[in-house]
Design a protein around this motif. Sequence first.
Motif, PDB file in Angstrom:
ATOM      1  N   GLY A  84       1.159  11.874   3.286  1.00 56.29           N
ATOM      2  CA  GLY A  84      -0.135  11.325   3.678  1.00 56.29           C
ATOM      3  C   GLY A  84      -0.142  11.034   5.173  1.00 56.29           C
ATOM      4  N   ILE A  85      -1.060  10.170   5.598  1.00 55.21           N
ATOM      5  CA  ILE A  85      -1.266   9.938   7.032  1.00 55.21           C
ATOM      6  C   ILE A  85      -0.646   8.620   7.516  1.00 55.21           C
ATOM      7  N   MET A  86      -0.061   7.829   6.597  1.00 54.48           N
ATOM      8  CA  MET A  86       0.385   6.486   6.988  1.00 54.48           C
ATOM      9  C   MET A  86       1.449   6.472   8.090  1.00 54.48           C
ATOM     10  N   GLY A 111       0.856  -1.188   0.000  1.00 51.94           N
ATOM     11  CA  GLY A 111       0.000   0.000   0.000  1.00 51.94           C
ATOM     12  C   GLY A 111       0.885   1.230   0.000  1.00 51.94           C
ATOM     13  N   GLU A 112       1.698   1.347  -1.070  1.00 53.53           N
ATOM     14  CA  GLU A 112       2.653   2.461  -1.128  1.00 53.53           C
ATOM     15  C   GLU A 112       2.109   3.535  -2.064  1.00 53.53           C
ATOM     16  N   HIS A 113       2.168   4.763  -1.609  1.00 52.35           N
ATOM     17  CA  HIS A 113       1.642   5.915  -2.355  1.00 52.35           C
ATOM     18  C   HIS A 113       0.131   5.797  -2.574  1.00 52.35           C
ATOM     19  N   ASP A 146      14.812  11.285   0.584  1.00 54.28           N
ATOM     20  CA  ASP A 146      14.411  12.590   1.103  1.00 54.28           C
ATOM     21  C   ASP A 146      13.133  13.039   0.399  1.00 54.28           C
ATOM     22  N   LEU A 147      12.066  13.135   1.201  1.00 53.84           N
ATOM     23  CA  LEU A 147      10.774  13.503   0.601  1.00 53.84           C
ATOM     24  C   LEU A 147      10.674  14.996   0.346  1.00 53.84           C
ATOM     25  N   ALA A 148      11.572  15.762   0.936  1.00 49.54           N
ATOM     26  CA  ALA A 148      11.419  17.209   0.865  1.00 49.54           C
ATOM     27  C   ALA A 148      11.918  17.770  -0.463  1.00 49.54           C
TER      28      ALA A 148
HETATM   29  C1  GLA Z   1       6.046   8.638   2.706  1.00 46.40           C
HETATM   30  C2  GLA Z   1       4.860   9.470   3.180  1.00 46.40           C
HETATM   31  C3  GLA Z   1       3.648   8.586   3.408  1.00 46.40           C
HETATM   32  C4  GLA Z   1       3.363   7.716   2.191  1.00 46.40           C
HETATM   33  C5  GLA Z   1       4.629   7.015   1.721  1.00 46.40           C
HETATM   34  C6  GLA Z   1       4.418   6.289   0.434  1.00 46.40           C
HETATM   35  O1  GLA Z   1       6.470   7.763   3.696  1.00 46.40           O
HETATM   36  O2  GLA Z   1       5.183  10.161   4.377  1.00 46.40           O
HETATM   37  O3  GLA Z   1       2.535   9.394   3.728  1.00 46.40           O
HETATM   38  O4  GLA Z   1       2.772   8.458   1.172  1.00 46.40           O
HETATM   39  O5  GLA Z   1       5.691   7.925   1.539  1.00 46.40           O
HETATM   40  O6  GLA Z   1       3.536   5.242   0.599  1.00 46.40           O
END
Ligand code: GLA
Length: 376
Positions: A163-165, A26-28, A212-214
Amino acid sequence: MTTFRTLFSADPEGTWAAPGRVNLIGEHTDYNDGFVLPVALPHTTRVQARRRDDSLLRLHSTRGGDEITTLDLDKLEPGTTTGWTAYPAAVVWALRDAGHAVAGADLLIDSDVPEGAGLSSSAALQCAVATAYNDLYHLGLDGMQLALLAQRAENAYVGVPCGIMDQTASLCCRAGHALLLDTRDLTSRQVPLDLEGAGLRLLVIDTRVKHDLADGAYAKLRAGCERAAELLGLAALRDLTADALPAALDRLPAELRPLVRHVVTEDDRVRQATALLDAGDLAGIGAVLTAGHASLRDDYAVSCPETDLAADTAVAAGALGARMTGGGFGGSVIALVHQDDADRVTAAVTAAFAAAGHALPRSFAATPADGARRIA
Ligand code: GLA
């Protein structure tokens, strides 16, 4: 050794811990209102904390040098705090922004969650601080409420449209379970995951390629998904079923099709994996994990040579399944293996990295652990 008393000239009121996570599948999907299936790691970020009666947030990390960062809560401005201190600052900012009458605190932070490894070290930091504040200031918020606050902190203050995961995993997971979360209505269920009892192990292979998500790539993917949903007249891609996928793809511009295909098939894989776990077929999810990796590599394009090599080598060496976990662009791979195969799989991946001239990966076995809690 840094102690609270030498740093802040007082004793802490308590210590709180929040874990990092891996996501089984359950990625992205979370920012598309879909389903996720994370597991909390035994690795935690710990916060020793003491309330202050002024508006100062004083922060020290055992990972940093000697310095104490002092921030004035009355002067916090979204987007202005840099580095790791942005995360605790963001949480307290979000609490105050939501109307909670909280003042300052002294926080001593320690962590063994690998950083930049796609294992949610920043969510662990946020959730440890949120849990400490919840207790120190008697806020009475539950895990889901704290997760929403931490997500808002990251979205609005740090500036990452996550997201909220990760926050939910860090706050709400339980030992011995994966957490099935519906990210639309935020209902969740603990799904038993007795790896030991099934003779299995979940290996985490940190490729050491910094994640790095930023840096904007994540935001771009999210925007692409939202654009596709809009073009299809849907509230979110969650609303597109696997049956309706082929016809929907024909209505989209070529560059959005792979994104949509990944999200819809991935959401379906969460259902498949959950059904297998519910039926006690833990080994059965291996093929689902491997299919998830192919989709992240070929459709979502968030894998990299190192994550591909780790996943492919693990499967070739006998893993039941393997995939990258987390946002991608590096980070970690999970591999589901029979206990007896764990050493062989780890050695095969290490040898493949050495042969390819990559920095050697770090591996450990993930035992599904508890979410955030007070530990002292
Ligand atoms: C990062 C985000 C999550 C999620 C994952 C991908 O970890 O913080 O909210 O979107 O990527 O599944």
